[in-house]
Design an enzyme around this catalytic site. Structure first.
Site, PDB file in Angstrom:
ATOM      1  N   ASP A 131       1.496 -12.675 -13.534  1.00  0.00           N
ATOM      2  CA  ASP A 131       2.714 -11.992 -13.107  1.00  0.00           C
ATOM      3  C   ASP A 131       3.616 -11.465 -14.226  1.00  0.00           C
ATOM      4  OD1 ASP A 131       4.214 -10.937 -11.078  1.00  0.00           O
ATOM      5  OD2 ASP A 131       5.511 -12.678 -10.869  1.00  0.00           O
ATOM      6  N   CYS A 185      -7.791   5.860  -1.333  1.00  0.00           N
ATOM      7  CA  CYS A 185      -6.775   5.798  -0.286  1.00  0.00           C
ATOM      8  C   CYS A 185      -7.055   6.880   0.763  1.00  0.00           C
ATOM      9  CB  CYS A 185      -5.439   6.029  -0.983  1.00  0.00           C
ATOM     10  SG  CYS A 185      -4.046   6.301   0.079  1.00  0.00           S
ATOM     11  N   CYS A 195       8.083   3.260   5.066  1.00  0.00           N
ATOM     12  CA  CYS A 195       9.021   2.607   4.133  1.00  0.00           C
ATOM     13  C   CYS A 195      10.466   2.961   4.506  1.00  0.00           C
ATOM     14  CB  CYS A 195       8.716   3.028   2.695  1.00  0.00           C
ATOM     15  SG  CYS A 195       9.898   2.323   1.528  1.00  0.00           S
ATOM     16  N   CYS A 211      12.752  -0.093  -3.543  1.00  0.00           N
ATOM     17  CA  CYS A 211      11.834  -0.971  -2.808  1.00  0.00           C
ATOM     18  C   CYS A 211      12.598  -2.203  -2.283  1.00  0.00           C
ATOM     19  CB  CYS A 211      10.716  -1.402  -3.768  1.00  0.00           C
ATOM     20  SG  CYS A 211       9.582  -2.564  -3.037  1.00  0.00           S
ATOM     21  N   CYS A 240       4.797  -1.693   3.872  1.00  0.00           N
ATOM     22  CA  CYS A 240       3.799  -0.698   3.441  1.00  0.00           C
ATOM     23  C   CYS A 240       2.389  -1.270   3.438  1.00  0.00           C
ATOM     24  CB  CYS A 240       4.173  -0.118   2.084  1.00  0.00           C
ATOM     25  SG  CYS A 240       4.118  -1.311   0.759  1.00  0.00           S
ATOM     26  N   CYS A 244      -0.988  -0.283   6.635  1.00  0.00           N
ATOM     27  CA  CYS A 244      -2.150   0.329   5.990  1.00  0.00           C
ATOM     28  C   CYS A 244      -3.450   0.009   6.760  1.00  0.00           C
ATOM     29  CB  CYS A 244      -2.254  -0.180   4.549  1.00  0.00           C
ATOM     30  SG  CYS A 244      -3.694   0.492   3.703  1.00  0.00           S
TER      31      CYS A 244
HETATM   32 FE1  SF4 Z   1      -3.238   4.982   1.653  1.00  0.00          FE
HETATM   33 FE2  SF4 Z   1      -2.886   2.733   3.114  1.00  0.00          FE
HETATM   34 FE3  SF4 Z   1      -0.764   4.281   2.449  1.00  0.00          FE
HETATM   35 FE4  SF4 Z   1      -2.548   5.167   4.268  1.00  0.00          FE
HETATM   36  S1  SF4 Z   1      -1.156   3.369   4.478  1.00  0.00           S
HETATM   37  S2  SF4 Z   1      -1.636   6.333   2.550  1.00  0.00           S
HETATM   38  S3  SF4 Z   1      -4.462   4.318   3.411  1.00  0.00           S
HETATM   39  S4  SF4 Z   1      -2.099   3.113   1.052  1.00  0.00           S
END
Ligand code: SF4
Length: 371
Positions: A131, A185, A195, A211, A240, A244
């Site tokens: 870290d 991604c 976000c 953030c 976030c 995903c």
């Molecule tokens: Fe990429 Fe996951 Fe964000 Fe979608 S939610 S843009 S897959 S990081």
């Protein structure tokens, strides 16, 4: 079996979920990215201050040859959580701070792994970091093939999604390096849209200072509009990652990170009452313990202010008399945010006896902003 294979085999034996190897070199491509983030004031201030040390491993270990990067999954399956309350009166702690403090879990693994390599090789020289190391651990994880970058700025692994802790050993062993992971991604932008504070942007840009995870840790005063977007976050934020798609079906991680009782979802009013000793007992073994009682209480006041539960205003009144100026100020904010009319009556009353100029000024600022 060569030494790299032996290291990988031993790592699996001690429950290291992911391991990768990358060459120690001057990471000049990273420098450009970091300089740009610095010029846009996107860095959090928690990072290594010396930019050279962030990109040059030789400044940390002169004879550096290879960097061994490990990933430990902290994903906890819902069936392993005793109970999760979603009512606004409970604070939310991000998964990375559930269960045992990951710093101690990872340090044990690193100590164990480096001791093994020391036994198996000659003149092994190394430094490991969890870290707080000088290099950028996510970048190293990417270089070592642990996973790929998401637009949420997390490293995403095929098996464990982005629920991984990363740490690394800089060492003088020449080892075969791994390829980077070619998956990328999906660019669904769910993290960017999800976000609440707009910390994530296109092109993998990320403003740490917006953030929520940073906001729950900073000692700086938090802008009113940002406080309003923090919801019931007490420490860290998972939004976030939760949205995903790569995190939908992932393997469960280490049992060390299973939370006990309500340590991941504490009652906010009860939390406000904790003495320093009680706070240490409840959270001392977790990753949020280091941030201390006062900042977590400040976050609890923000969460209560956002709870829409007007009935808690009466419970908050007593914190206007708290010895801490910060607690007084955030209590005033929570009261006025919850109930403008009743809040003004309470604060007007309080102004008659308040002696701290900073608190008086804050209450007047709140009137101007909210009334
Ligand atoms: Fe990429 Fe996951 Fe964000 Fe979608 S939610 S843009 S897959 S990081």
């Amino acid at each position: 079996m060569n030494i790299k294979e032996k290291i990988k085999e031993y790592a699996a034996k001690i429950d290291i979920d992911l391991i990768g190897f990358t060459k120690a070199e001057n990471f000049t491509d990273l420098e450009e990215i970091l300089r740009e983030r610095e010029s846009r004031d996107f860095l959090s201030g928690f990072e290594e201050k010396n930019m050279e040390k962030r990109i040059n491993p030789y400044l940390t270990l002169e004879e550096a040859e290879t960097i061994i990067v490990i990933g430990i999954s902290y994903y906890v399956d819902a069936k392993d959580v005793e109970y999760i309350k979603n009512a606004e009166i409970y604070g939310n702690i991000s998964r990375s701070s559930w269960g045992r403090d990951y710093h101690s879990v990872l340090k044990e693994k690193m100590k164990n792994l480096s001791a093994y390599i020391e036994r198996e090789t000659k003149n092994f020289r190394f430094k490991y970091f969890v870290d707080t190391g000088p290099l950028v651990d996510r970048y190293l994880a990417y270089k070592a093939g642990i996973g790929w970058y998401g637009k949420n700025n997390c490293i995403i692994s095929k098996d464990y999604g982005s629920w991984i802790f990363i740490s690394y050993i800089i060492c003088n062993l020449k080892l075969e390096i791994d390829d980077i992971e070619r998956t990328s991604c999906q660019s669904c932008n769910k993290c960017i849209k999800g976000c609440p504070t707009g910390a994530l942007m296109e092109n993998y840009q990320y403003n740490s200072k917006l953030c929520i995870s940073y906001l729950t840790q900073t000692k700086e005063d938090i802008d009113y509009r940002l406080r309003e977007k923090m919801g019931n976050s007490l420490y860290g934020c998972d939004i976030c990652q939760l949205v995903c798609p790569y995190n939908l079906y992932v393997k469960s991680g280490q049992r060390d990170f299973i939370p006990h009782r309500d340590s991941h979802n504490p009652h906010l009013l009860e939390l406000l009452k904790l003495s320093n000793r009680e706070f240490k007992k409840k959270f001392g073994h977790t990753a949020l313990g280091w941030r201390g009682n006062k900042i977590i209480k400040r976050n609890a006041l923000i969460a209560l202010g956002n709870s829409r539960r007007k009935e808690v205003v009466k419970d908050l009144k007593e914190y206007l008399d708290n010895p801490s100026i910060m607690i007084k100020k955030y209590t005033a904010w929570a009261i006025i945010r919850l109930d403008k009319k009743r809040g003004k009556e309470i604060l007007d009353d309080h102004l008659k006896k308040e002696e701290e100029r900073e608190v008086i000024k804050e209450i007047k600022k709140l009137y101007k902003f909210y009334l």
